[in-house]
Design an enzyme around this catalytic site. Structure first.
Site, PDB file in Angstrom:
ATOM      1  N   GLN A   1       0.814  -1.215   0.000  1.00 43.81           N
ATOM      2  CA  GLN A   1       0.000   0.000   0.000  1.00 43.81           C
ATOM      3  C   GLN A   1       0.856   1.278   0.000  1.00 43.81           C
ATOM      4  O   GLN A   1       0.366   2.342  -0.363  1.00 43.81           O
ATOM      5  CB  GLN A   1      -0.918  -0.038   1.223  1.00 43.81           C
ATOM      6  CG  GLN A   1      -2.238   0.665   1.074  1.00 43.81           C
ATOM      7  CD  GLN A   1      -3.055   0.230  -0.124  1.00 43.81           C
ATOM      8  OE1 GLN A   1      -3.173   0.980  -1.096  1.00 43.81           O
ATOM      9  NE2 GLN A   1      -3.633  -0.958  -0.091  1.00 43.81           N
TER      10      GLN A   1
ATOM     11  N   CYS B   1     -10.955  -7.290   1.460  1.00 49.76           N
ATOM     12  CA  CYS B   1     -10.743  -8.698   1.779  1.00 49.76           C
ATOM     13  C   CYS B   1     -11.664  -9.155   2.902  1.00 49.76           C
ATOM     14  O   CYS B   1     -11.882 -10.339   3.071  1.00 49.76           O
ATOM     15  CB  CYS B   1      -9.291  -8.942   2.155  1.00 49.76           C
ATOM     16  SG  CYS B   1      -8.170  -8.252   0.943  1.00 49.76           S
TER      17      CYS B   1
ATOM     18  N   THR C   1       6.451 -21.380 -14.809  1.00 47.97           N
ATOM     19  CA  THR C   1       6.683 -20.486 -15.946  1.00 47.97           C
ATOM     20  C   THR C   1       6.141 -19.107 -15.599  1.00 47.97           C
ATOM     21  O   THR C   1       5.032 -18.972 -15.099  1.00 47.97           O
ATOM     22  CB  THR C   1       6.015 -21.045 -17.216  1.00 47.97           C
ATOM     23  OG1 THR C   1       6.583 -22.332 -17.462  1.00 47.97           O
ATOM     24  CG2 THR C   1       6.258 -20.139 -18.416  1.00 47.97           C
TER      25      THR C   1
ATOM     26  N   SER D   1       2.818  -5.147  -4.949  1.00 51.56           N
ATOM     27  CA  SER D   1       1.825  -5.742  -5.837  1.00 51.56           C
ATOM     28  C   SER D   1       1.537  -4.775  -6.985  1.00 51.56           C
ATOM     29  O   SER D   1       1.402  -3.573  -6.771  1.00 51.56           O
ATOM     30  CB  SER D   1       0.547  -6.024  -5.054  1.00 51.56           C
ATOM     31  OG  SER D   1      -0.458  -6.483  -5.929  1.00 51.56           O
ATOM     32  N   ALA D   2       1.420  -5.323  -8.210  1.00 60.11           N
ATOM     33  CA  ALA D   2       1.245  -4.470  -9.391  1.00 60.11           C
ATOM     34  C   ALA D   2      -0.096  -3.735  -9.415  1.00 60.11           C
ATOM     35  O   ALA D   2      -0.167  -2.576  -9.816  1.00 60.11           O
ATOM     36  CB  ALA D   2       1.408  -5.307 -10.666  1.00 60.11           C
TER      37      ALA D   2
HETATM   38  C1  LIG Z   1      -3.791  -5.396  -1.555  1.00 63.12           C
HETATM   39  C2  LIG Z   1      -2.868  -5.684  -0.443  1.00 63.12           C
HETATM   40  C3  LIG Z   1      -2.215  -6.928  -0.328  1.00 63.12           C
HETATM   41  C4  LIG Z   1      -2.500  -8.074  -1.254  1.00 63.12           C
HETATM   42  O1  LIG Z   1      -2.012  -7.886  -2.558  1.00 63.12           O
HETATM   43  P1  LIG Z   1      -2.650  -8.763  -3.728  1.00 63.12           P
HETATM   44  O2  LIG Z   1      -1.771  -8.518  -4.902  1.00 63.12           O
HETATM   45  O3  LIG Z   1      -4.046  -8.248  -3.920  1.00 63.12           O
HETATM   46  O4  LIG Z   1      -2.628 -10.185  -3.274  1.00 63.12           O
HETATM   47  C5  LIG Z   1      -1.339  -7.117   0.709  1.00 63.12           C
HETATM   48  N1  LIG Z   1      -1.098  -6.140   1.595  1.00 63.12           N
HETATM   49  C6  LIG Z   1      -1.685  -4.942   1.523  1.00 63.12           C
HETATM   50  C7  LIG Z   1      -1.348  -3.901   2.535  1.00 63.12           C
HETATM   51  C8  LIG Z   1      -2.589  -4.674   0.504  1.00 63.12           C
HETATM   52  O5  LIG Z   1      -3.188  -3.472   0.461  1.00 63.12           O
END
Ligand SMILES: *Cc1c(COP(=O)(O)O)cnc(C)c1O
Length: 386
Positions: free
Chosen positions: A176, A322, A234, A196-197
Site C-alpha cells: 500500500q 478482503c 513459468t 503488488s502491481a
Molecule cells: C492489496 C494488499 C495486499 C494483497 O495484494 P494482492 O496482490 O491483492 O494479493 C497485501 N497487503 C496490503 C497492505 C494490501 O493493500
C-alpha cells in the site's frame, strides 16, 4: 463514475495496458528456452526486474516476481521460518493485511508462536512492546509500512534498528505504500519487502518480493529453475511486463500523483468534517498515506452509506475489501479501539492518480444529503464518546 477505492485496486494506466497488449500480440516465447523468441522475453523480464529494483534502491538479483502481493507476504514469512527450523516465533502487528494475518493464523495451527504488536488509537505500533516481544526464538518481524484501511505509516526504520541489534530479519508489506512514499530498502533497513502491481496502476495477479542479498529463505513454490530457483513455475510474462511498465510510469511521474492526491484528499477531508455532523476521522492526521481517508459516520451502517453512494456512481469501501461480507468488524478498527457499532459505521475513501476536482465536488455534494437522510430514517442513537 467516481472511483474512490484505489486501496482495493487501481485502474490500469493506459501506458501499461498498451505495453501489455502489444506484448501479448508479439511475444509468446517461454523465457526458459534458449532460442531467440524465448531469450527475447527473458530480456524483457530482466528489464522489468531492473525497473522494480531501481524503484526500491535494490539490486536486480534481489527481486523475485510472485503471483500477487499475498504470495509475496506468504513467501516472506513461511520461507524464513523454513530456513530457520530451530526458531518458531514470528512477530507481526495487530493491523496487518489478511495476507499476513491469515498466514499467521495458519502458522499458529502448526505450532508457531505469533506475537501481535498492538497499536495506539492512531494505528501506530508500540515500539516498546516490540522490544519486549523479541526472544531468542524469534525468526522474523513483519510490520506493514502503511495500513490499507486507515493509511497509518509505521516507523519501519526504528523497527529495523531494534531488530538488527538482536540479529533478527525484518519484512515489510509495502503493497500500500509503494508509489506513495519512499520505499528504499536500504534507507528502511528491511531484509524483505512485498509489492503488488495492481495497487500501482498495473495488472492483477503479479507482485514481487525483495530479498536482501544473503538472506536465508526457502522458496514457497517448488518446481523448475525460474526466478533463480526462488519461485518455480513459468513466469507470468505479460503480468511482469505490466508491473515493470507500471513502475516506469510511477518513476516518470515523480511527485505529481502524490501532490494531486494529497490536495484532493485534504479538500475532501475538510469538506466532510465541515459539512457532516458526527463524523470521526480514523487514522493518523499526518503520518499517513494521504489519499486514504477513513471516517466513522456515527449512528449509521457503513453498508447503507456505501450502497447509497453507489447509486450516485460513487464507489467507496467499508474497510478492507478482503473482509467484505465478513460478519465480524475490521480487526484494524478494533485494534485502534473503536467499539463494534462505531467500526460498523466506517467508510474508507481512497484516492488515486485518476481522481479529479470534479470527483471530490460530486462527493461533497451527495454525501452530506445521503448521511442526513439515512440518519433520519434510522433514528439510531449512539454514544458519542470516542
Ligand atoms: C492489496 C494488499 C495486499 C494483497 O495484494 P494482492 O496482490 O491483492 O494479493 C497485501 N497487503 C496490503 C497492505 C494490501 O493493500
Amino acid at each position: 463514475m467516481v472511483y474512490l477505492d484505489n486501496n482495493a485496486t487501481t485502474p490500469v494506466d493506459p501506458a501499461v495496458a498498451e505495453k501489455m497488449s502489444n506484448f501479448l500480440k508479439e511475444h509468446f516465447g517461454n523465457p526458459s528456452t534458449l532460442y531467440p523468441i524465448g531469450r527475447q522475453v527473458k530480456e524483457m523480464i530482466t528489464e522489468a526486474r531492473e525497473m522494480v529494483a531501481k524503484a526500491l534502491g535494490a539490486g536486480r538479483t534481489e527481486i523475485v516476481f510472485t503471483g500477487s502481493g499475498t504470495e509475496a507476504d506468504n513467501f516472506a514469512i513461511r520461507g524464513v521460518l523454513d530456513a530457520f527450523p530451530e526458531k518458531n516465533e514470528v512477530i507481526i502487528s495487530a493491523i496487518e493485511h489478511p495476507a499476513i494475518i491469515e498466514t499467521a493464523h495458519y502458522l499458529e495451527k502448526k505450532g508457531v508462536k505469533i506475537t501481535y504488536i498492538p497499536v495506539d488509537k492512531y494505528g501506530t505500533i508500540y515500539l516498546d512492546f516490540l522490544k519486549d516481544a523479541i526472544t531468542p526464538q524469534t525468526a522474523l518481524i513483519s510490520i506493514m509500512q502503511a495500513n490499507n484501511e486507515i493509511g497509518t505509516i509505521q516507523p519501519i526504520e526504528e523497527v529495523c534498528k531494534v531488530a538488527k541489534a538482536r540479529g533478527i530479519l525484518v519484512h515489510t508489506d509495502a503493497v500500500q505504500s509503494f508509489g506513495k512514499i519512499d520505499v528504499s530498502v536500504n534507507k528502511l533497513g528491511v531484509d524483505l519487502l512485498s509489492i503488488s502491481a495492481h495497487k500501482i496502476y498495473g495488472p492483477k495477479g503479479v507482485g514481487a518480493l525483495y530479498i536482501r542479498k544473503g538472506t536465508n529463505i526457502w522458496p514457497l513454490i517448488y518446481g523448475g529453475h525460474q526466478e533463480r530457483e526462488m519461485r518455480a513455475g513459468t513466469e507470468n510474462t505479460v503480468g511482469i511486463i505490466g508491473l515493470g511498465e507500471a513502475v516506469r510510469v510511477l518513476r516518470e511521474r515523480g511527485d505529481r500523483d502524490k501532490k494531486q492526491v494529497e490536495r484532493l484528499a485534504e479538500k475532501l477531508k475538510k469538506g466532510i468534517e465541515d459539512n457532516i455532523p458526527r463524523v470521526k476521522f480514523n487514522g493518523h492526521e499526518k503520518n499517513r498515506i494521504k489519499g486514504t481517508l477513513n471516517f466513522a459516520f456515527l449512528g449509521l451502517e457503513a453498508e447503507a452509506v456505501l450502497l447509497a453512494l453507489a447509486t450516485k456512481g460513487i464507489y467507496v469501501s467499508t474497510g478492507s475489501a478482503c473482509s467484505e461480507g465478513a460478519e465480524d468488524v475490521s480487526h484494524v478498527l478494533s485494534a485502534i479501539g473503536l467499539k463494534p457499532e462505531v467500526a460498523r459505521s466506517c467508510i474508507r475513501m481512497s484516492l488515486g492518480r485518476f481522481n479529479t476536482e470534479e470527483d471530490i465536488d460530486l462527493v461533497l455534494k451527495e454525501l452530506p444529503e445521503i448521511v442526513e437522510k439515512l440518519r433520519e430514517i434510522s433514528g439510531l442513537e449512539i454514544d458519542e464518546e470516542d
